[in-house]
Design a protein around this motif. Structure first.
Motif, short mmCIF file in Angstrom:
data_model
loop_
_atom_site.label_atom_id
_atom_site.label_comp_id
_atom_site.label_asym_id
_atom_site.label_seq_id
_atom_site.Cartn_x
_atom_site.Cartn_y
_atom_site.Cartn_z
N GLN A 91 0.81 -1.23 0.00
CA GLN A 91 0.00 0.00 0.00
C GLN A 91 0.84 1.27 0.00
OE1 GLN A 91 -3.32 -0.05 -0.31
NE2 GLN A 91 -3.29 -2.27 -0.35
N ILE A 92 1.93 1.28 -0.71
CA ILE A 92 2.75 2.49 -0.78
C ILE A 92 2.08 3.50 -1.72
CG2 ILE A 92 4.18 1.72 -2.71
CD1 ILE A 92 6.56 3.05 -1.28
N ASP A 93 2.24 4.74 -1.42
CA ASP A 93 1.67 5.78 -2.27
C ASP A 93 2.42 5.81 -3.61
OD1 ASP A 93 1.96 8.94 -3.09
OD2 ASP A 93 -0.05 8.40 -2.35
N GLN A 94 1.70 5.71 -4.71
CA GLN A 94 2.35 5.65 -6.02
C GLN A 94 3.14 6.92 -6.33
OE1 GLN A 94 -0.32 4.48 -9.12
NE2 GLN A 94 -0.84 2.53 -8.15
N ALA A 95 2.62 8.04 -5.92
CA ALA A 95 3.34 9.29 -6.18
C ALA A 95 4.69 9.30 -5.47
CB ALA A 95 2.51 10.47 -5.72
N LEU A 96 4.71 8.81 -4.22
CA LEU A 96 5.97 8.70 -3.49
C LEU A 96 6.91 7.72 -4.18
CD1 LEU A 96 7.69 9.37 -0.98
CD2 LEU A 96 6.54 7.47 0.20
N PHE A 97 6.34 6.63 -4.67
CA PHE A 97 7.14 5.63 -5.37
C PHE A 97 7.78 6.24 -6.62
CE2 PHE A 97 7.58 2.16 -8.45
CZ PHE A 97 8.30 1.24 -7.70
N LEU A 98 7.01 6.95 -7.40
CA LEU A 98 7.50 7.50 -8.65
C LEU A 98 8.51 8.62 -8.44
CD1 LEU A 98 4.21 7.53 -10.73
CD2 LEU A 98 6.22 6.12 -11.13
N GLU A 99 8.52 9.19 -7.24
CA GLU A 99 9.48 10.25 -6.94
C GLU A 99 10.91 9.78 -7.12
OE1 GLU A 99 10.87 12.79 -3.01
OE2 GLU A 99 8.83 11.97 -3.13
N TYR A 100 11.11 8.46 -6.91
CA TYR A 100 12.46 7.92 -6.97
C TYR A 100 12.74 7.18 -8.27
CZ TYR A 100 12.37 8.75 -1.95
OH TYR A 100 12.28 9.34 -0.72
N GLU A 101 11.73 7.01 -9.12
CA GLU A 101 11.88 6.11 -10.25
C GLU A 101 11.91 6.85 -11.59
OE1 GLU A 101 12.61 3.43 -9.05
OE2 GLU A 101 11.73 3.72 -7.09
N VAL A 102 12.71 6.31 -12.50
CA VAL A 102 12.74 6.79 -13.88
C VAL A 102 12.07 5.77 -14.78
CG1 VAL A 102 14.22 7.48 -15.79
CG2 VAL A 102 14.87 8.07 -13.43
N GLU A 103 12.42 4.51 -14.62
CA GLU A 103 11.80 3.42 -15.37
C GLU A 103 11.14 2.46 -14.39
OE1 GLU A 103 14.23 2.14 -19.09
OE2 GLU A 103 15.67 2.59 -17.50
N LEU A 104 10.08 1.79 -14.84
CA LEU A 104 9.34 0.88 -13.99
C LEU A 104 9.48 -0.54 -14.52
CD1 LEU A 104 7.38 0.70 -11.56
CD2 LEU A 104 5.50 1.01 -13.19
N PHE A 105 9.82 -1.46 -13.62
CA PHE A 105 9.97 -2.87 -14.00
C PHE A 105 9.18 -3.73 -13.01
CE2 PHE A 105 13.61 -0.73 -15.74
CZ PHE A 105 13.76 -1.30 -16.99
N GLY A 106 8.71 -4.85 -13.50
CA GLY A 106 7.96 -5.76 -12.65
C GLY A 106 8.53 -7.16 -12.69
N PHE A 107 8.55 -7.81 -11.54
CA PHE A 107 8.89 -9.22 -11.43
C PHE A 107 7.59 -9.97 -11.10
CE2 PHE A 107 12.83 -7.08 -10.83
CZ PHE A 107 13.83 -7.93 -11.28
N LEU A 108 7.05 -10.67 -12.08
CA LEU A 108 5.83 -11.46 -11.88
C LEU A 108 6.26 -12.87 -11.51
CD1 LEU A 108 2.77 -11.69 -11.97
CD2 LEU A 108 2.95 -12.15 -14.44
N ILE A 109 5.90 -13.31 -10.32
CA ILE A 109 6.50 -14.51 -9.72
C ILE A 109 5.42 -15.43 -9.18
CG2 ILE A 109 8.02 -15.35 -7.86
CD1 ILE A 109 9.35 -12.50 -8.02
N GLU A 110 5.61 -16.72 -9.39
CA GLU A 110 4.81 -17.72 -8.68
C GLU A 110 5.74 -18.49 -7.77
OE1 GLU A 110 2.46 -21.78 -9.73
OE2 GLU A 110 1.74 -19.98 -10.77
N LEU A 111 5.56 -18.34 -6.47
CA LEU A 111 6.36 -19.07 -5.49
C LEU A 111 5.87 -20.51 -5.43
CD1 LEU A 111 6.47 -16.36 -2.71
CD2 LEU A 111 8.31 -16.94 -4.30
N ARG A 112 6.81 -21.45 -5.44
CA ARG A 112 6.43 -22.85 -5.56
C ARG A 112 7.23 -23.74 -4.61
NH1 ARG A 112 3.33 -24.39 -8.82
NH2 ARG A 112 4.08 -26.51 -8.56
N PRO A 113 6.67 -24.90 -4.27
CA PRO A 113 7.52 -25.94 -3.68
C PRO A 113 8.46 -26.45 -4.76
CG PRO A 113 5.36 -26.83 -4.17
CD PRO A 113 5.28 -25.35 -4.43
N LYS A 114 9.47 -27.20 -4.37
CA LYS A 114 10.39 -27.75 -5.36
C LYS A 114 9.60 -28.63 -6.33
CE LYS A 114 14.88 -29.95 -5.86
NZ LYS A 114 16.04 -30.57 -5.16
N SER A 115 9.76 -28.39 -7.63
CA SER A 115 8.92 -29.05 -8.64
C SER A 115 9.78 -29.59 -9.76
CB SER A 115 7.90 -28.06 -9.21
OG SER A 115 7.13 -27.47 -8.20
N GLU A 116 9.26 -30.62 -10.46
CA GLU A 116 9.96 -31.15 -11.62
C GLU A 116 9.82 -30.20 -12.80
OE1 GLU A 116 7.73 -34.66 -13.35
OE2 GLU A 116 6.88 -34.59 -11.33
#
Length: 476
Positions: A91-116
Protein backbone atom coordinates in the motif's frame (compact mmCIF):
# COMPACT_ATOMS: atom_id res chain seq x y z
CA UNK A 1 4.32 -38.30 -29.03
CA UNK A 2 1.11 -39.84 -27.66
CA UNK A 3 2.91 -40.74 -24.43
CA UNK A 4 4.30 -37.21 -24.17
CA UNK A 5 0.83 -35.65 -24.46
CA UNK A 6 -0.62 -38.03 -21.87
CA UNK A 7 2.14 -37.16 -19.45
CA UNK A 8 1.65 -33.44 -20.09
CA UNK A 9 -2.08 -33.65 -19.33
CA UNK A 10 -1.39 -35.55 -16.12
CA UNK A 11 1.12 -32.94 -15.02
CA UNK A 12 -1.24 -30.07 -15.89
CA UNK A 13 -3.99 -31.64 -13.78
CA UNK A 14 -1.57 -32.04 -10.91
CA UNK A 15 -0.54 -28.39 -11.21
CA UNK A 16 -4.15 -27.15 -11.43
CA UNK A 17 -4.97 -28.75 -8.07
CA UNK A 18 -2.10 -27.04 -6.25
CA UNK A 19 -2.54 -23.76 -4.31
CA UNK A 20 -0.78 -20.83 -5.98
CA UNK A 21 1.00 -17.85 -4.49
CA UNK A 22 1.56 -15.24 -7.20
CA UNK A 23 3.15 -11.88 -6.53
CA UNK A 24 4.22 -8.81 -8.48
CA UNK A 25 7.22 -6.80 -7.32
CA UNK A 26 7.43 -3.36 -8.93
CA UNK A 27 10.77 -1.60 -8.79
CA UNK A 28 13.34 0.48 -10.68
CA UNK A 29 16.18 -0.63 -12.92
CA UNK A 30 18.64 0.16 -10.12
CA UNK A 31 16.97 -2.35 -7.78
CA UNK A 32 16.56 -5.19 -10.27
CA UNK A 33 19.76 -7.04 -9.41
CA UNK A 34 18.82 -6.98 -5.73
CA UNK A 35 15.36 -8.39 -6.46
CA UNK A 36 16.79 -11.13 -8.66
CA UNK A 37 19.34 -12.08 -5.98
CA UNK A 38 16.64 -12.11 -3.30
CA UNK A 39 14.41 -14.50 -5.22
CA UNK A 40 17.32 -16.71 -6.36
CA UNK A 41 17.12 -18.30 -2.90
CA UNK A 42 13.47 -19.32 -3.40
CA UNK A 43 11.75 -21.94 -5.57
CA UNK A 44 9.75 -20.07 -8.17
CA UNK A 45 8.96 -19.33 -11.79
CA UNK A 46 9.43 -15.74 -12.86
CA UNK A 47 8.70 -13.36 -15.72
CA UNK A 48 10.16 -9.86 -16.06
CA UNK A 49 8.05 -6.93 -17.29
CA UNK A 50 9.16 -3.63 -18.81
CA UNK A 51 6.32 -1.23 -17.91
CA UNK A 52 5.56 2.20 -19.39
CA UNK A 53 3.23 3.34 -16.58
CA UNK A 54 1.30 2.25 -13.50
CA UNK A 55 -1.93 2.46 -15.46
CA UNK A 56 -1.11 -0.41 -17.80
CA UNK A 57 -0.26 -2.70 -14.89
CA UNK A 58 -3.37 -1.99 -12.80
CA UNK A 59 -5.35 -5.01 -14.16
CA UNK A 60 -2.49 -7.31 -13.15
CA UNK A 61 -2.09 -5.69 -9.72
CA UNK A 62 -5.73 -6.50 -9.05
CA UNK A 63 -5.09 -10.22 -9.65
CA UNK A 64 -1.90 -10.83 -7.64
CA UNK A 65 -0.30 -9.64 -4.43
CA UNK A 66 1.71 -6.53 -5.26
CA UNK A 67 4.77 -5.02 -3.59
CA UNK A 68 6.21 -1.60 -4.46
CA UNK A 69 9.96 -1.54 -3.80
CA UNK A 70 11.23 1.99 -4.23
CA UNK A 71 14.74 3.36 -4.11
CA UNK A 72 14.89 4.07 -0.36
CA UNK A 73 13.60 0.63 0.74
CA UNK A 74 15.82 -2.23 1.89
CA UNK A 75 15.41 -5.49 -0.03
CA UNK A 76 14.67 -7.36 3.23
CA UNK A 77 11.48 -5.34 3.53
CA UNK A 78 10.09 -8.04 1.24
CA UNK A 79 10.41 -10.69 3.99
CA UNK A 80 7.08 -10.18 5.76
CA UNK A 81 5.27 -9.79 2.46
CA UNK A 82 6.69 -13.03 1.06
CA UNK A 83 6.10 -15.04 4.22
CA UNK A 84 2.52 -13.90 4.80
CA UNK A 85 0.19 -14.66 1.90
CA UNK A 86 -2.57 -12.64 3.59
CA UNK A 87 -0.73 -9.40 2.82
CA UNK A 88 -2.15 -8.29 -0.53
CA UNK A 89 -0.06 -5.13 -0.96
CA UNK A 90 2.31 -2.91 0.96
CA UNK A 91 0.00 0.00 0.00
CA UNK A 92 2.75 2.49 -0.78
CA UNK A 93 1.67 5.78 -2.27
CA UNK A 94 2.35 5.65 -6.02
CA UNK A 95 3.34 9.29 -6.18
CA UNK A 96 5.97 8.70 -3.49
CA UNK A 97 7.14 5.63 -5.37
CA UNK A 98 7.50 7.50 -8.65
CA UNK A 99 9.48 10.25 -6.94
CA UNK A 100 12.46 7.92 -6.97
CA UNK A 101 11.88 6.11 -10.25
CA UNK A 102 12.74 6.79 -13.88
CA UNK A 103 11.80 3.42 -15.37
CA UNK A 104 9.34 0.88 -13.99
CA UNK A 105 9.97 -2.87 -14.00
CA UNK A 106 7.96 -5.76 -12.65
CA UNK A 107 8.89 -9.22 -11.43
CA UNK A 108 5.83 -11.46 -11.88
CA UNK A 109 6.50 -14.51 -9.72
CA UNK A 110 4.81 -17.72 -8.68
CA UNK A 111 6.36 -19.07 -5.49
CA UNK A 112 6.43 -22.85 -5.56
CA UNK A 113 7.52 -25.94 -3.68
CA UNK A 114 10.39 -27.75 -5.36
CA UNK A 115 8.92 -29.05 -8.64
CA UNK A 116 9.96 -31.15 -11.62
CA UNK A 117 10.77 -29.47 -14.90
CA UNK A 118 7.44 -30.12 -16.63
CA UNK A 119 5.50 -28.54 -13.76
CA UNK A 120 7.71 -25.46 -13.92
CA UNK A 121 6.95 -25.11 -17.63
CA UNK A 122 3.22 -25.40 -17.01
CA UNK A 123 3.46 -22.83 -14.20
CA UNK A 124 5.26 -20.47 -16.57
CA UNK A 125 2.56 -20.93 -19.21
CA UNK A 126 -0.17 -20.14 -16.68
CA UNK A 127 1.73 -17.09 -15.43
CA UNK A 128 1.94 -15.72 -18.97
CA UNK A 129 -1.84 -15.91 -19.28
CA UNK A 130 -2.29 -13.14 -16.70
CA UNK A 131 0.19 -10.74 -18.35
CA UNK A 132 -1.85 -7.82 -19.79
CA UNK A 133 -2.70 -8.22 -23.48
CA UNK A 134 -0.78 -5.16 -24.67
CA UNK A 135 2.54 -6.68 -23.55
CA UNK A 136 4.65 -8.58 -26.07
CA UNK A 137 7.52 -11.01 -25.62
CA UNK A 138 10.70 -9.01 -26.24
CA UNK A 139 13.37 -11.59 -25.35
CA UNK A 140 15.42 -12.54 -22.29
CA UNK A 141 16.05 -10.76 -19.00
CA UNK A 142 19.31 -11.49 -17.19
CA UNK A 143 20.85 -10.14 -14.00
CA UNK A 144 23.80 -11.12 -11.82
CA UNK A 145 22.68 -14.69 -11.16
CA UNK A 146 23.04 -17.38 -13.82
CA UNK A 147 19.37 -17.62 -14.77
CA UNK A 148 17.61 -16.02 -17.73
CA UNK A 149 13.89 -15.16 -17.74
CA UNK A 150 11.20 -14.40 -20.29
CA UNK A 151 10.97 -10.63 -20.74
CA UNK A 152 7.68 -8.94 -21.72
CA UNK A 153 7.32 -5.26 -22.58
CA UNK A 154 4.62 -2.81 -23.58
CA UNK A 155 7.20 -0.31 -24.86
CA UNK A 156 7.61 -0.91 -28.59
CA UNK A 157 10.81 1.08 -28.75
CA UNK A 158 12.54 -1.92 -27.16
CA UNK A 159 11.71 -4.21 -30.07
CA UNK A 160 14.67 -5.52 -32.03
CA UNK A 161 14.91 -5.42 -35.80
CA UNK A 162 15.71 -8.98 -36.87
CA UNK A 163 17.53 -7.85 -40.03
CA UNK A 164 20.00 -5.79 -37.99
CA UNK A 165 20.98 -8.46 -35.45
CA UNK A 166 24.24 -10.37 -35.79
CA UNK A 167 23.47 -13.07 -33.24
CA UNK A 168 22.71 -16.76 -33.65
CA UNK A 169 21.47 -19.18 -30.99
CA UNK A 170 22.10 -22.85 -30.32
CA UNK A 171 19.54 -24.50 -28.03
CA UNK A 172 20.47 -27.65 -26.13
CA UNK A 173 17.66 -30.04 -25.22
CA UNK A 174 19.79 -32.62 -23.44
CA UNK A 175 20.43 -32.72 -19.69
CA UNK A 176 23.59 -34.68 -19.01
CA UNK A 177 27.21 -33.99 -18.18
CA UNK A 178 28.19 -36.83 -20.50
CA UNK A 179 26.23 -35.33 -23.40
CA UNK A 180 28.11 -32.07 -22.89
CA UNK A 181 31.46 -33.83 -22.86
CA UNK A 182 30.63 -35.68 -26.09
CA UNK A 183 29.55 -32.52 -27.85
CA UNK A 184 31.49 -29.52 -26.61
CA UNK A 185 34.26 -29.64 -29.23
CA UNK A 186 31.73 -29.88 -32.05
CA UNK A 187 29.91 -26.91 -30.50
CA UNK A 188 33.18 -24.98 -30.34
CA UNK A 189 33.68 -25.59 -34.07
CA UNK A 190 30.17 -24.25 -34.65
CA UNK A 191 31.01 -21.16 -32.57
CA UNK A 192 34.28 -20.59 -34.45
CA UNK A 193 32.53 -20.92 -37.82
CA UNK A 194 29.81 -18.47 -36.75
CA UNK A 195 32.33 -15.93 -35.50
CA UNK A 196 34.29 -16.21 -38.77
CA UNK A 197 31.05 -15.21 -40.50
CA UNK A 198 30.64 -12.20 -38.22
CA UNK A 199 28.07 -13.58 -35.76
CA UNK A 200 28.06 -13.82 -31.98
CA UNK A 201 26.62 -16.98 -30.43
CA UNK A 202 24.31 -17.67 -27.49
CA UNK A 203 24.24 -21.25 -26.18
CA UNK A 204 20.92 -21.82 -24.40
CA UNK A 205 20.07 -24.71 -22.07
CA UNK A 206 17.62 -25.46 -19.28
CA UNK A 207 19.88 -27.84 -17.35
CA UNK A 208 22.71 -27.22 -14.91
CA UNK A 209 24.74 -30.17 -16.21
CA UNK A 210 25.50 -28.74 -19.66
CA UNK A 211 25.72 -25.22 -18.25
CA UNK A 212 28.44 -26.13 -15.72
CA UNK A 213 30.49 -28.08 -18.25
CA UNK A 214 30.14 -25.78 -21.23
CA UNK A 215 30.87 -22.56 -19.33
CA UNK A 216 34.19 -24.16 -18.35
CA UNK A 217 35.16 -25.43 -21.80
CA UNK A 218 33.59 -23.18 -24.45
CA UNK A 219 35.19 -19.96 -25.61
CA UNK A 220 33.88 -16.85 -27.39
CA UNK A 221 30.17 -17.33 -26.67
CA UNK A 222 27.50 -16.57 -24.07
CA UNK A 223 25.86 -19.46 -22.20
CA UNK A 224 22.31 -18.92 -20.96
CA UNK A 225 20.26 -21.09 -18.62
CA UNK A 226 16.44 -21.00 -18.64
CA UNK A 227 13.77 -22.99 -16.81
CA UNK A 228 11.93 -23.74 -20.06
CA UNK A 229 12.83 -26.73 -22.23
CA UNK A 230 14.28 -25.67 -25.62
CA UNK A 231 11.61 -27.70 -27.47
CA UNK A 232 8.79 -25.89 -25.64
CA UNK A 233 6.59 -23.48 -27.61
CA UNK A 234 7.40 -20.63 -25.20
CA UNK A 235 11.00 -21.04 -26.19
CA UNK A 236 10.06 -20.75 -29.85
CA UNK A 237 8.27 -17.48 -29.02
CA UNK A 238 11.50 -16.01 -27.70
CA UNK A 239 13.47 -17.19 -30.68
CA UNK A 240 10.93 -15.51 -32.97
CA UNK A 241 11.05 -12.26 -31.00
CA UNK A 242 13.82 -10.76 -33.12
CA UNK A 243 16.73 -11.58 -30.83
CA UNK A 244 18.43 -13.94 -33.30
CA UNK A 245 19.01 -14.10 -37.03
CA UNK A 246 19.28 -17.90 -36.98
CA UNK A 247 18.53 -20.62 -34.44
CA UNK A 248 20.00 -24.13 -34.31
CA UNK A 249 18.64 -26.90 -32.13
CA UNK A 250 20.42 -29.84 -30.47
CA UNK A 251 17.77 -32.10 -29.01
CA UNK A 252 16.29 -35.58 -29.10
CA UNK A 253 12.56 -35.76 -29.69
CA UNK A 254 11.05 -38.91 -28.26
CA UNK A 255 9.14 -40.26 -31.22
CA UNK A 256 8.41 -43.97 -31.19
CA UNK A 257 9.36 -45.01 -34.73
CA UNK A 258 12.54 -43.59 -36.19
CA UNK A 259 15.67 -45.18 -37.58
CA UNK A 260 18.10 -45.87 -34.70
CA UNK A 261 20.83 -43.25 -34.46
CA UNK A 262 23.52 -42.25 -32.02
CA UNK A 263 22.79 -38.96 -30.29
CA UNK A 264 26.01 -37.37 -31.54
CA UNK A 265 25.08 -38.27 -35.14
CA UNK A 266 21.90 -36.23 -34.76
CA UNK A 267 23.56 -33.34 -32.97
CA UNK A 268 26.57 -32.92 -35.28
CA UNK A 269 24.34 -33.06 -38.38
CA UNK A 270 22.15 -30.31 -36.95
CA UNK A 271 25.25 -28.10 -36.74
CA UNK A 272 26.57 -29.20 -40.14
CA UNK A 273 29.69 -30.51 -38.39
CA UNK A 274 31.10 -33.71 -39.85
CA UNK A 275 34.04 -34.46 -37.56
CA UNK A 276 33.64 -37.12 -34.88
CA UNK A 277 33.40 -36.10 -31.20
CA UNK A 278 36.93 -36.84 -29.98
CA UNK A 279 39.35 -34.64 -28.08
CA UNK A 280 41.62 -32.82 -30.52
CA UNK A 281 45.27 -32.08 -29.86
CA UNK A 282 44.41 -28.36 -29.76
CA UNK A 283 42.14 -28.82 -26.74
CA UNK A 284 43.56 -27.22 -23.59
CA UNK A 285 43.21 -29.87 -20.89
CA UNK A 286 42.14 -28.61 -17.45
CA UNK A 287 44.48 -29.34 -14.56
CA UNK A 288 43.96 -32.03 -11.92
CA UNK A 289 43.80 -30.90 -8.27
CA UNK A 290 47.34 -31.14 -6.91
CA UNK A 291 46.78 -33.78 -4.22
CA UNK A 292 44.80 -36.00 -6.59
CA UNK A 293 47.53 -35.68 -9.20
CA UNK A 294 50.17 -36.70 -6.67
CA UNK A 295 48.15 -39.78 -5.70
CA UNK A 296 47.88 -40.86 -9.34
CA UNK A 297 51.58 -40.39 -9.95
CA UNK A 298 52.48 -42.43 -6.86
CA UNK A 299 50.18 -45.27 -7.94
CA UNK A 300 51.67 -45.25 -11.43
CA UNK A 301 55.19 -45.21 -9.99
CA UNK A 302 54.29 -48.35 -8.03
CA UNK A 303 53.18 -50.03 -11.26
CA UNK A 304 49.53 -50.25 -10.26
CA UNK A 305 46.78 -50.69 -12.85
CA UNK A 306 44.41 -47.72 -12.51
CA UNK A 307 40.71 -48.52 -12.83
CA UNK A 308 38.13 -45.76 -12.53
CA UNK A 309 34.59 -46.64 -11.48
CA UNK A 310 31.15 -45.00 -11.49
CA UNK A 311 28.28 -47.26 -10.41
CA UNK A 312 25.73 -44.76 -9.16
CA UNK A 313 23.65 -41.93 -10.59
CA UNK A 314 20.38 -40.32 -9.58
CA UNK A 315 18.41 -42.95 -11.53
CA UNK A 316 18.20 -46.24 -9.60
CA UNK A 317 17.33 -48.17 -12.77
CA UNK A 318 20.71 -47.25 -14.22
CA UNK A 319 22.72 -47.71 -11.00
CA UNK A 320 24.48 -50.93 -9.98
CA UNK A 321 23.60 -52.00 -6.44
CA UNK A 322 26.00 -51.32 -3.60
CA UNK A 323 26.48 -55.06 -2.87
CA UNK A 324 27.38 -55.89 -6.48
CA UNK A 325 29.65 -52.85 -6.72
CA UNK A 326 31.55 -53.91 -3.59
CA UNK A 327 32.01 -57.45 -4.88
CA UNK A 328 33.55 -56.10 -8.08
CA UNK A 329 35.83 -53.70 -6.20
CA UNK A 330 37.07 -56.52 -3.95
CA UNK A 331 37.91 -58.65 -6.99
CA UNK A 332 40.03 -55.76 -8.31
CA UNK A 333 41.75 -55.25 -4.97
CA UNK A 334 42.67 -58.94 -4.81
CA UNK A 335 44.68 -58.36 -8.01
CA UNK A 336 46.27 -55.23 -6.50
CA UNK A 337 44.51 -52.98 -8.97
CA UNK A 338 44.04 -49.39 -7.80
CA UNK A 339 40.33 -48.59 -7.88
CA UNK A 340 39.46 -44.90 -8.17
CA UNK A 341 35.91 -43.84 -7.36
CA UNK A 342 35.11 -41.06 -9.83
CA UNK A 343 31.62 -39.97 -8.78
CA UNK A 344 29.35 -39.90 -5.71
CA UNK A 345 28.34 -43.42 -4.65
CA UNK A 346 25.39 -44.95 -2.85
CA UNK A 347 27.51 -46.36 -0.04
CA UNK A 348 30.22 -45.08 2.30
CA UNK A 349 31.81 -48.55 2.10
CA UNK A 350 32.53 -48.00 -1.59
CA UNK A 351 34.40 -44.77 -0.95
CA UNK A 352 36.28 -46.44 1.92
CA UNK A 353 37.39 -49.29 -0.37
CA UNK A 354 38.68 -46.98 -3.12
CA UNK A 355 40.73 -43.90 -3.83
CA UNK A 356 37.81 -41.50 -3.75
CA UNK A 357 37.95 -38.44 -6.01
CA UNK A 358 34.20 -37.89 -6.21
CA UNK A 359 34.62 -34.42 -4.70
CA UNK A 360 36.34 -32.91 -7.75
CA UNK A 361 34.56 -31.03 -10.54
CA UNK A 362 33.32 -32.84 -13.64
CA UNK A 363 35.69 -30.80 -15.78
CA UNK A 364 38.63 -31.97 -13.63
CA UNK A 365 37.65 -35.57 -14.32
CA UNK A 366 38.71 -35.11 -17.94
CA UNK A 367 42.49 -34.93 -17.31
CA UNK A 368 42.18 -37.52 -14.52
CA UNK A 369 40.43 -40.11 -16.68
CA UNK A 370 42.98 -39.53 -19.44
CA UNK A 371 45.58 -41.14 -17.12
CA UNK A 372 43.57 -44.29 -16.28
CA UNK A 373 44.02 -47.75 -17.76
CA UNK A 374 40.30 -48.52 -17.80
CA UNK A 375 36.95 -47.05 -16.72
CA UNK A 376 34.13 -49.35 -15.59
CA UNK A 377 30.77 -47.78 -15.00
CA UNK A 378 27.13 -47.32 -15.76
CA UNK A 379 25.61 -45.34 -18.61
CA UNK A 380 26.71 -41.94 -17.31
CA UNK A 381 29.27 -39.18 -17.44
CA UNK A 382 32.58 -40.96 -16.72
CA UNK A 383 32.15 -43.56 -19.45
CA UNK A 384 31.43 -40.80 -21.97
CA UNK A 385 34.55 -38.91 -20.93
CA UNK A 386 36.60 -42.09 -21.38
CA UNK A 387 35.05 -42.73 -24.79
CA UNK A 388 35.82 -39.26 -26.09
CA UNK A 389 39.38 -39.46 -24.71
CA UNK A 390 39.94 -42.94 -26.20
CA UNK A 391 40.45 -44.58 -22.79
CA UNK A 392 39.21 -48.23 -22.66
CA UNK A 393 35.81 -48.35 -20.98
CA UNK A 394 33.14 -50.86 -19.99
CA UNK A 395 29.50 -49.83 -19.67
CA UNK A 396 27.02 -51.72 -17.49
CA UNK A 397 23.60 -50.98 -18.95
CA UNK A 398 20.35 -50.63 -17.07
CA UNK A 399 17.01 -49.32 -18.37
CA UNK A 400 18.56 -48.64 -21.81
CA UNK A 401 20.33 -50.51 -24.60
CA UNK A 402 23.44 -49.10 -26.32
CA UNK A 403 21.36 -48.19 -29.38
CA UNK A 404 17.97 -47.42 -27.78
CA UNK A 405 16.63 -45.59 -24.73
CA UNK A 406 14.01 -47.32 -22.56
CA UNK A 407 13.52 -50.10 -25.17
CA UNK A 408 11.10 -52.15 -23.03
CA UNK A 409 9.13 -49.20 -21.65
CA UNK A 410 6.28 -47.07 -22.88
CA UNK A 411 8.50 -44.12 -23.89
CA UNK A 412 10.99 -45.82 -26.19
CA UNK A 413 13.42 -43.57 -28.07
CA UNK A 414 15.53 -45.14 -30.80
CA UNK A 415 18.49 -42.94 -30.01
CA UNK A 416 21.64 -44.43 -28.50
CA UNK A 417 23.97 -42.87 -25.97
CA UNK A 418 26.81 -45.40 -26.06
CA UNK A 419 30.32 -44.03 -25.36
CA UNK A 420 31.67 -43.08 -28.76
CA UNK A 421 34.73 -45.36 -28.89
CA UNK A 422 36.90 -47.87 -27.02
CA UNK A 423 33.72 -49.22 -25.41
CA UNK A 424 32.68 -52.69 -24.34
CA UNK A 425 29.03 -52.94 -23.28
CA UNK A 426 27.46 -55.50 -20.94
CA UNK A 427 23.72 -55.43 -21.53
CA UNK A 428 20.97 -57.32 -19.65
CA UNK A 429 18.26 -58.39 -22.08
CA UNK A 430 15.73 -57.50 -19.37
CA UNK A 431 17.31 -54.00 -18.89
CA UNK A 432 17.64 -54.87 -15.16
CA UNK A 433 21.18 -53.81 -14.31
CA UNK A 434 21.48 -55.97 -11.17
CA UNK A 435 21.35 -59.06 -13.37
CA UNK A 436 24.97 -58.28 -14.30
CA UNK A 437 27.35 -60.51 -12.32
CA UNK A 438 30.47 -58.81 -10.85
CA UNK A 439 32.54 -61.91 -11.66
CA UNK A 440 31.54 -61.63 -15.34
CA UNK A 441 32.44 -57.94 -15.36
CA UNK A 442 35.83 -58.64 -13.79
CA UNK A 443 36.54 -61.31 -16.40
CA UNK A 444 35.97 -58.73 -19.12
CA UNK A 445 38.27 -56.30 -17.33
CA UNK A 446 41.01 -58.94 -17.34
CA UNK A 447 40.38 -59.74 -20.99
CA UNK A 448 40.67 -56.09 -22.03
CA UNK A 449 43.82 -55.52 -19.98
CA UNK A 450 45.36 -58.72 -21.42
CA UNK A 451 44.48 -57.71 -24.98
CA UNK A 452 42.07 -60.62 -25.49
CA UNK A 453 39.23 -58.18 -26.25
CA UNK A 454 40.06 -55.60 -28.87
CA UNK A 455 38.18 -52.34 -28.55
CA UNK A 456 37.35 -50.07 -31.47
CA UNK A 457 39.58 -46.98 -31.63
CA UNK A 458 37.36 -45.18 -34.13
CA UNK A 459 33.76 -44.12 -33.39
CA UNK A 460 31.29 -46.98 -33.01
CA UNK A 461 28.42 -46.57 -35.44
CA UNK A 462 24.81 -47.32 -34.58
CA UNK A 463 24.82 -50.10 -37.14
CA UNK A 464 27.80 -51.73 -35.42
CA UNK A 465 25.97 -51.56 -32.09
CA UNK A 466 22.91 -53.16 -33.70
CA UNK A 467 25.18 -55.93 -35.04
CA UNK A 468 26.57 -56.54 -31.53
CA UNK A 469 30.09 -55.15 -31.98
CA UNK A 470 31.67 -54.95 -28.53
CA UNK A 471 28.48 -56.03 -26.77
CA UNK A 472 27.88 -58.91 -24.37
CA UNK A 473 24.21 -59.70 -23.76
CA UNK A 474 23.37 -61.29 -20.42
CA UNK A 475 20.20 -62.97 -19.21
CA UNK A 476 19.16 -64.84 -16.08
Amino acid sequence: MRVFLTNYIQQWRKYSREPKDRILVLTSRRKMDEVDQYFSELNKVMIVLNISSFKVIEPLSAQVRTFYLNENMDIRSLDDFINNSNILSNQIDQALFLEYEVELFGFLIELRPKSEQRILEIATEELIKIVPNDFYLSGWAHFRTDDYYLNFSNMRKNNINRTSTKKVALTLGWPGYGDSIMMFQSIQKFINRSRDNGYTVDIITNHRGPYNVLKEFLRDCSILIMNIHPTHYLFEMVLQSGQYLEVYQNSVLWFENIKPQHATEIWTKSLNIHENPTFSSSFEMPSIPEKVGETLQNLKHDGRVLIGIQFYTGDDKRSWSSDLSKKFIKLCLEKKYAVINLAPSSSREITDLTYDVSHIKVTELVPLISQLDLVVGIDSCCGHIAGVLGVPNITLWGLNYPFSSNPLGTETCHVGFRPVRMNYSIVPVSTLIDEIDPIFVFEKVENILDGKINLKHTPISTQESLEGVGIAWVAK
